[in-house]
Design an enzyme around this catalytic site. Structure first.
Site, short mmCIF file in Angstrom:
data_model
loop_
_atom_site.label_atom_id
_atom_site.label_comp_id
_atom_site.label_asym_id
_atom_site.label_seq_id
_atom_site.Cartn_x
_atom_site.Cartn_y
_atom_site.Cartn_z
N ARG A 1 -24.32 10.17 -6.08
CA ARG A 1 -23.06 10.86 -6.42
C ARG A 1 -23.40 12.08 -7.28
NH1 ARG A 1 -17.64 8.88 -7.07
NH2 ARG A 1 -16.31 10.66 -7.54
N ASP B 1 -5.20 13.61 -9.41
CA ASP B 1 -5.63 13.50 -10.80
C ASP B 1 -5.89 14.86 -11.44
OD1 ASP B 1 -7.84 13.79 -9.05
OD2 ASP B 1 -9.22 13.00 -10.57
N ASN C 1 0.82 -1.21 0.00
CA ASN C 1 0.00 0.00 0.00
C ASN C 1 0.86 1.26 0.00
OD1 ASN C 1 -1.65 2.12 2.06
ND2 ASN C 1 -2.75 1.29 0.31
#
Length: 407
Positions: A130, A182, A71
């Site tokens: 969402r 991003d 991770n």
């Protein structure tokens, strides 16, 4: 080995049971298997997600490439690793808890080839409540820019990118950012692209809000979010054309991204963290010249930014509570100017300028016109005649319309 049309990159960390729908949507694409590949990087999942990836790879040889790693603490590192392995002419980044419409990849590749696009925005819809801004998706568009569309509000990497564009400019996700890594990546790609297009005629990308609110952006700390916003604005400052394009990008962050961190959630932070958030906000406001776009921002957003920038967490708390209890404040009209009469307006303890509260300013002609009409009515019509006309209902209505009821 032939080059696939598209590589789908999936960074995976503890996204069961949503991962199953994500992978099924890839297996079910109408794009022929030889024209696509999936590169999935398991970032140390502990919920069985890594094993599920291996099972799909075994059932669909040649479609999935699976990488397992420890991770990393965020989506940037696994995304970069997958990107390094991508072979397609295009690459699409897919969240491991999201899924694609079955024709999505075929339609996107066709659109990119037809329009010769470097970036294509697929129509996105929200699942489980969402919220997905829809301003950019009102119609297919061969070419959009920051100056003529809502592109500034669509900076997630959930898009189709030409891999050559990414490789040519060495675009990577910043692995020091725990959230929003991003957005600087996407912004730079869009600013460097020859053409950015929109495919709005098909529901391509289904963004899922997890029931446990476990999406990365939902669980990120407020300071991590502010760092991500700063990284986005740094790319804008370096690459965006000064003027409308840069202002649109600044307005996006300072009308929404930062003010939403200075709302109800701010009240739940301890006093030390509130002070740190205010200090970081002050640095953002100064460094990226937020005040230059205050005219594009709602008054409430300007006010929260300024209270934070002034290091007044107590006044900011009062403002947040007032908005929650009362919503929009009454308007105060002084001549041509309309102000939002928040309690902070002309509070001598705060010393905030009136312009911060300005809703709008009427054109001078709108104020002068009634006064000019009244002067003409009185100057051209004798008093005796005016008195006679007052007794006639038709003339009464005419006089009222001209003089504003003061004949």
């Amino acid at each position: 080995m032939s080059v696939p049309d598209v590589t789908v990159v999936v960074a995976v960390y503890n996204t069961l049971p949503y991962l199953t729908a994500c992978l099924d949507s890839l297996v079910g694409q109408t794009l022929a298997p030889g024209r696509m590949e999936v590169v999935a990087v398991d970032d140390g999942s502990t919920d069985g997600g890594g094993e599920l990836l291996d099972a799909y790879a075994a059932r669909h040889p040649g479609l999935f490439t699976v990488v397992h790693q420890a991770n990393s603490g965020g989506p940037a590192a696994p995304t970069n690793r997958a990107l390094d392995l991508a072979r397609g002419r295009y690459v699409l980044f897919l969240g491991a808890d999201d899924w694609l419409g079955e024709e999505a990849l075929e339609r996107l590749v066709t659109a990119a080839d037809t329009w010769e696009s470097d970036v294509v925005l697929p129509k996105q819809v929200g699942v489980n409540g969402r919220l997905v801004p829809q301003g950019i998706f009102h119609a297919d568009a061969e070419s959009v820019r920051f100056t003529d569309s809502a592109l500034a509000w669509a900076l997630a990497d959930t898009k189709l990118f030409r891999l050559d564009l990414i490789r040519r400019h060495g675009l990577r996700r910043d692995e020091t950012l725990k959230v929003f890594s991003d957005q600087p990546f996407t912004l730079e790609a869009c600013l460097r692209a020859r053409r950015v297009s929109v495919l709005a005629s098909y529901d391509c990308y289904h963004l899922v809000l997890r029931e446990d609110r476990g999406n990365v952006t939902e669980r990120a700390s407020v300071l991590d979010r502010l760092r991500g916003i700063a990284a986005l604005q740094q790319v804008a400052a370096e690459l965006a054309e000064p003027g409308e394009a840069l202002d649109a990008l600044r307005a996006r962050s300072f009308s929404w991204d930062v003010p939403r961190l200075l709302s109800d959630g701010f009240l739940l932070l301890d006093a030390d963290l509130q002070r740190r958030v205010c200090a970081e906000t002050a640095r953002l406001v100064e460094r990226f010249r937020a005040r230059e776009v205050y005219g594009r921002l709602p008054v409430a957003a300007r006010l929260r930014l300024e209270l934070a920038a002034a290091g007044r967490p107590e006044a900011l708390r009062d403002q947040i509570r007032y908005e929650a209890a009362h919503g929009e404040p009454p308007a105060l009209v002084e001549g041509r100017r309309h102000y939002a009469a928040y309690p902070a307006f002309r509070d001598p303890r705060l010393g905030l300028g009136d312009d911060l509260f300005l809703l709008r300013e009427e054109p001078l002609a709108a104020v002068l016109r009634p006064n000019l009409a009244q002067q003409l009515w009185r100057g051209l019509v004798p008093e005796q005649l005016r008195r006679g006309l007052r007794r006639h209902p038709v003339w009464r209505r005419l006089a009222d319309s001209v003089s504003g009821g003061r004949a």
